[in-house]
Write a protein that holds these residues in place. Structure first.
Motif, mmCIF file in Angstrom:
data_model
loop_
_atom_site.group_PDB
_atom_site.id
_atom_site.type_symbol
_atom_site.label_atom_id
_atom_site.label_comp_id
_atom_site.label_asym_id
_atom_site.label_seq_id
_atom_site.Cartn_x
_atom_site.Cartn_y
_atom_site.Cartn_z
ATOM 1 N N ALA A 1 -0.025 0.662 13.880
ATOM 2 C CA ALA A 1 0.457 1.971 13.448
ATOM 3 C C ALA A 1 -0.655 3.015 13.605
ATOM 4 C CB ALA A 1 0.934 1.898 11.999
ATOM 5 N N ARG B 1 -0.589 5.982 16.699
ATOM 6 C CA ARG B 1 -0.521 7.369 16.215
ATOM 7 C C ARG B 1 -1.801 8.120 16.541
ATOM 8 N NH1 ARG B 1 2.320 5.271 10.561
ATOM 9 N NH2 ARG B 1 4.299 4.697 11.555
ATOM 10 N N GLU C 1 -1.434 9.812 8.942
ATOM 11 C CA GLU C 1 -0.730 8.730 9.633
ATOM 12 C C GLU C 1 0.334 8.028 8.791
ATOM 13 O OE1 GLU C 1 -3.637 6.421 11.821
ATOM 14 O OE2 GLU C 1 -3.967 8.089 13.210
ATOM 15 N N ASN C 2 0.596 8.522 7.580
ATOM 16 C CA ASN C 2 1.802 8.098 6.845
ATOM 17 C C ASN C 2 2.081 9.055 5.689
ATOM 18 O OD1 ASN C 2 0.131 7.256 4.726
ATOM 19 N ND2 ASN C 2 1.201 5.326 4.410
ATOM 20 N N CYS D 1 9.716 6.216 10.604
ATOM 21 C CA CYS D 1 9.278 4.858 10.934
ATOM 22 C C CYS D 1 10.167 3.967 10.080
ATOM 23 C CB CYS D 1 7.807 4.690 10.572
ATOM 24 S SG CYS D 1 7.168 3.073 11.002
ATOM 25 N N TRP E 1 6.656 2.890 2.143
ATOM 26 C CA TRP E 1 7.216 2.253 3.345
ATOM 27 C C TRP E 1 7.162 0.732 3.189
ATOM 28 C CZ3 TRP E 1 6.358 -1.358 6.987
ATOM 29 C CH2 TRP E 1 7.046 -1.286 8.187
ATOM 30 N N ARG E 2 5.998 0.260 2.762
ATOM 31 C CA ARG E 2 5.786 -1.188 2.649
ATOM 32 C C ARG E 2 6.719 -1.789 1.606
ATOM 33 N NH1 ARG E 2 4.175 -3.750 6.386
ATOM 34 N NH2 ARG E 2 2.580 -2.207 6.739
ATOM 35 N N GLU F 1 0.786 -1.242 0.000
ATOM 36 C CA GLU F 1 0.000 0.000 0.000
ATOM 37 C C GLU F 1 0.814 1.285 0.000
ATOM 38 O OE1 GLU F 1 0.434 -2.052 2.493
ATOM 39 O OE2 GLU F 1 0.941 -0.884 4.246
ATOM 40 N N SER F 2 2.092 1.198 0.392
ATOM 41 C CA SER F 2 2.857 2.455 0.538
ATOM 42 C C SER F 2 4.323 2.262 0.175
ATOM 43 C CB SER F 2 2.770 2.924 1.994
ATOM 44 O OG SER F 2 3.389 1.963 2.841
ATOM 45 N N ASP G 1 6.880 -5.310 12.112
ATOM 46 C CA ASP G 1 6.180 -4.070 11.799
ATOM 47 C C ASP G 1 5.057 -3.795 12.805
ATOM 48 O OD1 ASP G 1 4.633 -2.047 10.654
ATOM 49 O OD2 ASP G 1 3.885 -3.304 9.031
ATOM 50 N N ARG G 2 3.825 -4.209 12.500
ATOM 51 C CA ARG G 2 2.722 -3.985 13.430
ATOM 52 C C ARG G 2 2.669 -5.147 14.420
ATOM 53 N NH1 ARG G 2 -1.377 -2.736 8.397
ATOM 54 N NH2 ARG G 2 -0.205 -0.946 7.608
ATOM 55 N N PHE H 1 4.783 2.804 18.013
ATOM 56 C CA PHE H 1 3.908 3.743 17.297
ATOM 57 C C PHE H 1 3.346 4.837 18.193
ATOM 58 C CE2 PHE H 1 3.684 -0.257 14.865
ATOM 59 C CZ PHE H 1 4.256 0.201 13.698
ATOM 60 N N PHE I 1 -3.768 4.422 4.651
ATOM 61 C CA PHE I 1 -2.323 4.481 4.390
ATOM 62 C C PHE I 1 -2.007 4.639 2.899
ATOM 63 C CE2 PHE I 1 -1.634 1.889 8.474
ATOM 64 C CZ PHE I 1 -1.146 2.964 9.205
ATOM 65 N N ASP J 1 6.649 8.146 8.661
ATOM 66 C CA ASP J 1 7.417 7.249 7.782
ATOM 67 C C ASP J 1 8.786 7.865 7.470
ATOM 68 O OD1 ASP J 1 5.470 5.331 7.702
ATOM 69 O OD2 ASP J 1 4.958 5.576 5.581
HETATM 70 O O1 GYE Z 1 3.558 3.758 8.371
HETATM 71 C C1 GYE Z 1 2.592 2.875 6.414
HETATM 72 C C2 GYE Z 1 2.349 1.495 6.030
HETATM 73 O O2 GYE Z 1 2.703 -0.440 9.554
HETATM 74 C C3 GYE Z 1 4.433 1.083 9.970
HETATM 75 O O3 GYE Z 1 2.046 0.824 7.206
HETATM 76 C C4 GYE Z 1 3.516 0.503 8.979
HETATM 77 C C5 GYE Z 1 2.680 1.502 8.255
HETATM 78 C C6 GYE Z 1 3.433 2.631 7.593
HETATM 79 O O4 GYE Z 1 1.653 1.261 4.948
HETATM 80 O O5 GYE Z 1 3.186 3.632 5.422
#
Ligand code: GYE
Length: 336
Positions: free
Chosen positions: A185, A189, A238-239, A289, A53-54, A50-51, A128-129, A147, A213, A269
């Motif tokens: 996360a 937050r 939150e990201n 993060c 970061w991921r 999704e991001s 991670d989470r 977090f 996210f 992030d």
């Molecule tokens: O902040 C976000 C991602 O769990 C830390 O998940 C992760 C979060 C992160 O998609 O960008």
């Protein structure tokens, strides 16, 4: 594999002694078939893509748990569905992997599948989470971020900035864009912001929306909010993906994002892309993060292989960047 081998041998003896059946002896024979020096097999259930970061997190796992480093990594992308993660973990159990690693979408709902992994004698590492289970011994270790602390860093910085600007009495109008609901996360937050709202009576939530996210979702929800009001002082995302989506929508609507009379954007992030927005002043604060968790996972696996006890909880080191002090060099030197 030594840990699992030890567990299986121990289990085999118990089963053979107590039940007198052949299952234990069979396990032992199977294990002995595994040639010395064969790769450590790791099943990894990644929540999705999704991001940024991921993507960096997946990359870190793939490059660390590589063939050259003595691993066979079975990577599964759950496409942001918990059911897919449970299915993947069950498949890893059937494949009799040496270790299961997963990055849980949300904190709850893992007890039964972890019970299955334990019954199969496969150690589980959560990254991670975090997860919420009554029996903490259902997983061997957790590696990830604190977090709540990240959120606290963000709100303390905002409190400080607003104080400097003398904004302690006039209303501070905040839009809150949340990450995947139920994920650690999001929970940490969000909790920090909620605490700050309690101690700062002039802070007001104009709108709280789900951004999942992702940049696309945040763009969409921010666009809808702006149709109702443009009287916004702060957007707490939150990201980074959400921050970028929200900024796109605000700029399109004619708002500017900065700390000099514009909208103050807070993000988490600190990816290279997110930090480039910080350098331009569009993101006021970006709380780091750290997604580079592969080496931490490898270290835990190696400790388990040597039969050592591992730290049950490991929080990775993190910092924060603001638009006043960030430099180009800080961004260039980063790994994600
Ligand atoms: O902040 C976000 C991602 O769990 C830390 O998940 C992760 C979060 C992160 O998609 O960008």
């Amino acid at each position: 594999m030594k840990t699992k081998r030890a567990l299986i041998v121990f289990g085999s003896v118990i089963v053979t002694l107590l039940a007198g059946c052949g299952r234990g002896a069979l396990d032992l024979a199977e294990q002995q078939d595994k040639p010395e020096g064969s790769p450590i097999v790791v099943g990894f259930s990644q929540v999705g893509a999704e991001s940024e970061w991921r993507v960096a997190n997946s990359e870190s796992m793939k490059s660390t748990l590589s063939e050259e480093n003595g691993y066979e990594l079975i990577f599964d992308d759950a496409r942001n569905e918990q059911e897919n993660q449970i299915r993947a973990i069950r498949t890893f159990i059937q494949q009799d992997v040496d270790y299961i690693v997963f990055s849980p979408r949300v904190e709850t709902g893992w007890t039964s599948i972890l019970q299955e992994a334990r019954d199969a004698g496969i150690p589980v590492i959560v990254i991670d989470r975090d997860i919420e289970v009554e029996d903490r011994s259902l997983y061997t270790a957790y590696i990830g971020s604190d977090f709540r602390k990240e959120g606290e860093t963000a709100v303390a910085w905002l409190e400080n900035l607003l104080q400097k600007k003398g904004r302690t009495e006039n209303p501070v109008r905040i839009v809150h864009i949340q990450g995947t609901i139920g994920s650690s996360a999001q929970i940490g937050r969000t909790a920090a912001l909620e605490d700050a709202l309690e101690r700062n009576p002039n802070w007001q939530i104009v709108k709280q929306e789900l951004g999942d996210f992702t940049r696309a979702k945040a763009y969409e929800v921010m666009g809808a909010i702006l149709k109702e009001t443009k009287d916004i002082d702060v957007v707490y995302c939150e990201n980074d993906g959400e921050a970028l989506g929200a900024i796109d929508a605000m700029e399109e609507a004619g708002l500017s994002c900065n700390t000099e009379g514009g909208v103050i954007v807070i993000s988490f992030d600190a990816t290279k892309l997110g930090l480039s927005y910080c350098l331009q002043g569009k993101i006021a604060l970006n709380v780091e993060c750290n997604p580079l968790q592969g080496p931490y996972v490898a270290e835990i696996i190696q400790q388990l292989e040597r039969g050592e006890t591992v730290e049950p909880v490991k929080h990775v080191e993190e910092t924060a960047f603001d638009c006043f002090t960030i430099t180009k060099e800080m961004i260039e030197g980063r790994g994600y």
